[in-house]
Design an enzyme around this catalytic site. Structure first.
Site, PDB file in Angstrom:
ATOM      1  N   GLN A 156      55.933  47.910  78.702  1.00  0.00           N
ATOM      2  CA  GLN A 156      55.413  48.937  79.530  1.00  0.00           C
ATOM      3  C   GLN A 156      54.734  48.424  80.852  1.00  0.00           C
ATOM      4  O   GLN A 156      54.995  48.913  82.046  1.00  0.00           O
ATOM      5  CB  GLN A 156      54.152  49.788  78.924  1.00  0.00           C
ATOM      6  CG  GLN A 156      54.804  50.975  78.011  1.00  0.00           C
ATOM      7  CD  GLN A 156      55.312  51.975  78.570  1.00  0.00           C
ATOM      8  OE1 GLN A 156      54.883  52.850  79.280  1.00  0.00           O
ATOM      9  NE2 GLN A 156      56.790  52.114  78.591  1.00  0.00           N
TER      10      GLN A 156
ATOM     11  N   GLY B  47      61.027  56.162  75.616  1.00  0.00           N
ATOM     12  CA  GLY B  47      61.118  54.674  76.195  1.00  0.00           C
ATOM     13  C   GLY B  47      59.876  54.120  76.050  1.00  0.00           C
ATOM     14  O   GLY B  47      59.987  52.754  76.004  1.00  0.00           O
TER      15      GLY B  47
ATOM     16  N   PRO C 236      52.078  45.056  70.517  1.00  0.00           N
ATOM     17  CA  PRO C 236      52.236  44.115  71.515  1.00  0.00           C
ATOM     18  C   PRO C 236      53.529  44.159  72.306  1.00  0.00           C
ATOM     19  O   PRO C 236      53.469  43.958  73.442  1.00  0.00           O
ATOM     20  CB  PRO C 236      52.055  42.770  70.944  1.00  0.00           C
ATOM     21  CG  PRO C 236      51.084  43.214  69.831  1.00  0.00           C
ATOM     22  CD  PRO C 236      51.671  44.622  69.090  1.00  0.00           C
TER      23      PRO C 236
ATOM     24  N   THR D 152      55.893  46.668  72.773  1.00  0.00           N
ATOM     25  CA  THR D 152      56.190  47.832  73.489  1.00  0.00           C
ATOM     26  C   THR D 152      55.097  47.591  74.643  1.00  0.00           C
ATOM     27  O   THR D 152      55.368  48.284  75.828  1.00  0.00           O
ATOM     28  CB  THR D 152      56.121  49.028  72.646  1.00  0.00           C
ATOM     29  OG1 THR D 152      55.020  49.094  72.044  1.00  0.00           O
ATOM     30  CG2 THR D 152      57.351  49.165  71.831  1.00  0.00           C
TER      31      THR D 152
ATOM     32  N   GLU E 266      50.884  54.650  82.507  1.00  0.00           N
ATOM     33  CA  GLU E 266      50.647  54.735  83.936  1.00  0.00           C
ATOM     34  C   GLU E 266      49.951  53.757  84.914  1.00  0.00           C
ATOM     35  O   GLU E 266      50.276  53.205  86.003  1.00  0.00           O
ATOM     36  CB  GLU E 266      49.900  56.063  84.191  1.00  0.00           C
ATOM     37  CG  GLU E 266      50.412  57.325  83.489  1.00  0.00           C
ATOM     38  CD  GLU E 266      51.634  57.943  84.269  1.00  0.00           C
ATOM     39  OE1 GLU E 266      51.994  57.678  85.344  1.00  0.00           O
ATOM     40  OE2 GLU E 266      52.009  59.011  83.676  1.00  0.00           O
TER      41      GLU E 266
END
Length: 739
Positions: A639, A473, A633, A635, A706
């Protein structure tokens, strides 16, 4: 949810898998309906620790359609897959049905296989188990809980205290000090796709496993070890995950059982965990306690910091704590001590939940920084900018790149920070709500792992890319497709990408934000090598204007052309590819031979607290990230938005409620494990520094998935203090905390 993004094309390349996902064409392991498929259901332990003294399966076996009931008495011997952090392959070292021992509540004690899911679940409920219970420890705060010095039980250098200078002496001599304690609960990942496994043996004794995993090679080698097979006779396929977030980063405890059942019955077998079983049979974020001591001079220079962490682990495995890896690098503090301890409890082994150590550590440390800013009467942004690090405080090495100050400056401009008044409780909305503005920064290691990529161009114009990596994803397929299309002059739609398939390429664990930085460099290099090869064979056509890879291939008269690239992290030896092909983790970073690599982010948050209900809302967030060059850009923006939403949940909603009476978790479903919904999310504005990190790799990319979450929670908590004057040091924040 309203979102905007600055300094990057808003349109961007759409996700290459978007249409398939929205029309339901993407298939996941739980969707498998192959002919002859049998269904499995697990029977959970009702005690938290002890042993099985008897098990009665007679009633279960009488249910129509039941084919087998596997227990420790009849399953036969099989090996352990080991613990990922102990040189093995699994999220923990306990593999159910290998013995009568019970290590935690919810541990599987039997598995029923039947013609239908309904029959399997009906029979599973009829299995009767007798136990001999033993005393257990449920929480960090239990009287029997005993903290263990991490350096004593995990002697590897990476788990030792992080110390530089004389932190105790510098604290004693500091003009201004704070000494604070923070508490974070256990939390569970709740991906939309629940863990599922389909196992099937062919006529030649080759086992194929379909399972959503972030570590197909680890599953392959782990199951091979458990069943005594040559790894060449095991294939694992995981083309798409409906979310992983660390929960699917290693071999699951049940996978071998499904394979054993399929071999025993000569039919494919599928197991889909229930949501409640996911809470008790998969990894989770451990509870932790933090003590942060800071010292500064009157001018606002941070002189010393001591960050001590107690973190929950299981009794059978020691899942390490590494939070001070980032808090030691947030600022240029000359005297620092990071010390971490583990506390054994009777649960399944905790694991990596998105921003595993970094989210809790940043919550504690960045909250303490805000408290220090008020102790010094300094603007929180100004204090952070004044204490930026010029080099890595622990090693003295340069950063591969560090633009956290630019993140702060850009973010403050977009957010309008200059309009903020310093005094707590000084800002109000027209409806009487208290308004608070908070800030925090975050960082996450810029890691890389070895990868082998193959790019093949066919004469019909299609491009096949095979590389190690898992699409869960985060948009890895899109980033790869954009990179290859750009290099070959091909349409993005012509690029076919094979991920998570052990028959296509060795599949390194995808986690820790190293997926893009690991996969893209070899993919780009393979594509460039392909172009170079085509030019050599195309003759005069190679010099034509607007030449593409396809035109060169056709000019050469070949049916296809292919190129391969093998890349590893800076400083890694060639032998690291042996770990890659053996299913073992081989990631490097943040410390490399010549530099230290991190991604950075700054979050600015507005909260509004309703005057009567005291409900906390987050109408506005601005996040600016330093993740190197932005390869995709659209995706990348996704995030950051997702990380912010998760940070809001971690700060205001999520807690896994421990049952201190019987062990396990009480709210093991989506009805009671509270997650943010659309009404909880306001406007999220995203910006990127966008400067390439070419020290780290030729593409200049760093991780983003993260770091996007790190720092969101303390920014919210700091904003709540600014709104109310109340310091809250326990997550999640509750309404009663503000009454």
């Amino acid at each position: 949810m309203a979102t905007t993004i600055k300094n990057t094309p808003r349109a961007g390349t759409e996700r290459v898998d978007a249409h398939d996902k929205v029309r339901g064409a993407t298939r996941y392991a739980a969707d498998d309906t192959r002919p002859g498929l049998l269904h499995a259901a697990l029977v959970p332990s009702r005690i938290a620790r002890g042993r099985i003294t008897g098990i009665d399966t007679a009633a279960a076996q009488r249910v129509r359609g039941v084919r087998a009931v596997l227990t420790h008495e009849n399953v036969g011997a099989f090996d352990s897959g080991g613990f990922l952090m102990g040189g093995g392959f699994g999220f923990q070292s306990v593999y159910p049905l290998r013995s009568a021992q019970i290590a935690y509540r919810g541990q599987s004690v039997a598995m029923v296989v039947a013609d239908t899911l309904e029959a399997a679940r009906e029979a599973a409920a009829l299995v009767v188990v007798a136990y001999e219970a033993a005393p257990f420890v449920a929480t960090l705060d239990a009287p029997e809980a005993e903290p263990l010095a991490q350096t004593a039980v995990l002697p590897q250098p990476m788990f030792a205290d992080r110390r530089v200078g004389d932190p105790e002496g510098a604290l004693a001599g500091a003009a201004v000090t704070v000494d604070l304690r923070y508490t974070l609960p256990a939390q569970h990942q709740n991906p939309m796709e629940i863990i599922a496994t389909v196992a099937e043996w062919d006529s030649e004794g080759v086992l194929t496993i379909h399972e959503p995993t972030q570590n197909a090679e680890g599953v392959r080698h782990g199951v091979a070890k458990q069943l005594g097979l040559d790894a060449a006779r095991v294939r694992v396929r995981s083309p798409s995950l409906g979310g992983g977030f660390g929960q699917k980063n290693s071999l699951q405890s049940h996978t071998a059982l499904v394979a054993i059942a399929a071999r025993m019955l000569g039919r494919p077998v599928k197991l889909v965990m229930t949501r409640a079983q996911l809470f008790h049979n998969a990894s989770f974020r451990p509870a932790s306690r933090h003590r942060v001591r800071l010292g500064a001079d009157r001018n606002g220079r941070l002189l010393a910091a001591v960050h001590e962490i107690d973190q929950q682990s299981s009794r059978h495995d020691l899942f390490p704590s590494m939070g001070t890896e980032i808090t030691s690098r947030l600022y240029g503090i000359d005297h620092f001590l990071g010390r971490e301890r583990l506390v054994r409890t009777d649960v399944q082994t905790p694991g990596y939940m998105r921003a595993p150590f970094e989210h809790p550590a940043a919550f504690a440390f960045e909250s303490a920084i805000d408290e220090m800013a008020y102790a010094l009467d300094r603007d929180p942004v100004a204090l952070r900018l004044a204490n930026d690090a010029a080099a890595d405080p622990l090693t003295g090495k340069p950063f591969s790149s560090r633009h956290v100050a630019e993140c702060l400056v850009k973010g403050s401009e977009i957010f309008g920070w200059a309009r903020r008044t310093m005094a707590p409780g000084s800002m109000r909305a027209p409806d009487g709500s208290q308004v608070g503005w908070g800030v925090a920064i975050g960082t996450y290691k810029a890691a890389m792992a070895p990868a082998i990529a193959t790019v093949r161009l066919r004469s019909n114009g299609t491009v096949r890319v095979a590389v190690g990596g898992h699409e869960m994803g985060q948009g890895m397929r899109t980033a790869i497709a954009v990179t290859v299309a750009r290099a070959l002059g091909a349409p993005v739609a012509a690029v076919e990408i094979l991920l998570g398939d052990t028959t296509a390429a060795p599949q390194h664990l995808t986690a820790g934000s190293w997926g893009t930085a690991t996969a893209l460099p070899p993919v780009q290099e393979a594509a460039q090598r392909l172009m170079d090869d085509l030019r050599q064979h195309a003759g005069a056509a190679a010099g034509e204007a607007g030449v593409t890879a396809l035109s060169l291939l056709r000019a050469s008269g070949r049916a296809f052309a292919e190129a391969e690239s093998r890349r590893r992290a800076p400083g890694q030896p060639e032998q690291v590819f042996g770990r890659l092909t053996g299913g073992l983790p081989a990631a490097a970073g943040p410390v490399y031979p010549d530099f230290v690599g991190f991604s950075f982010i700054a979050h600015f948050v507005e909260v509004r607290i309703e005057p009567t209900t005291r409900r906390i809302r987050v109408p506005r967030v601005v996040s600016v990230a330093d993740c190197g060059i932005v390869a995709s850009p659209r995706t990348a923006r996704s995030q950051v938005e997702g990380g912010v939403v998760w940070g809001i949940g971690a700060a205001l909603r999520e807690v896994s409620e421990v049952d201190a009476r019987y062990g396990g978790f009480l709210n093991a479903d989506l009805a009671e494990y509270v997650l943010p919904v659309a009404a909880d999310i306001g406007r999220i504005e995203v910006d990127f520094v966008g400067k390439p990190d070419t020290r780290l790799n030729a593409l200049g990319v760093k991780g983003l998935g993260e770091v996007a979450m790190v720092g969101v929670a303390p920014a919210i908590v700091n904003a709540v203090f600014h709104a109310t004057g109340k310091r809250l040091r326990r997550l999640p924040l509750m309404l009663e905390d503000l009454l």
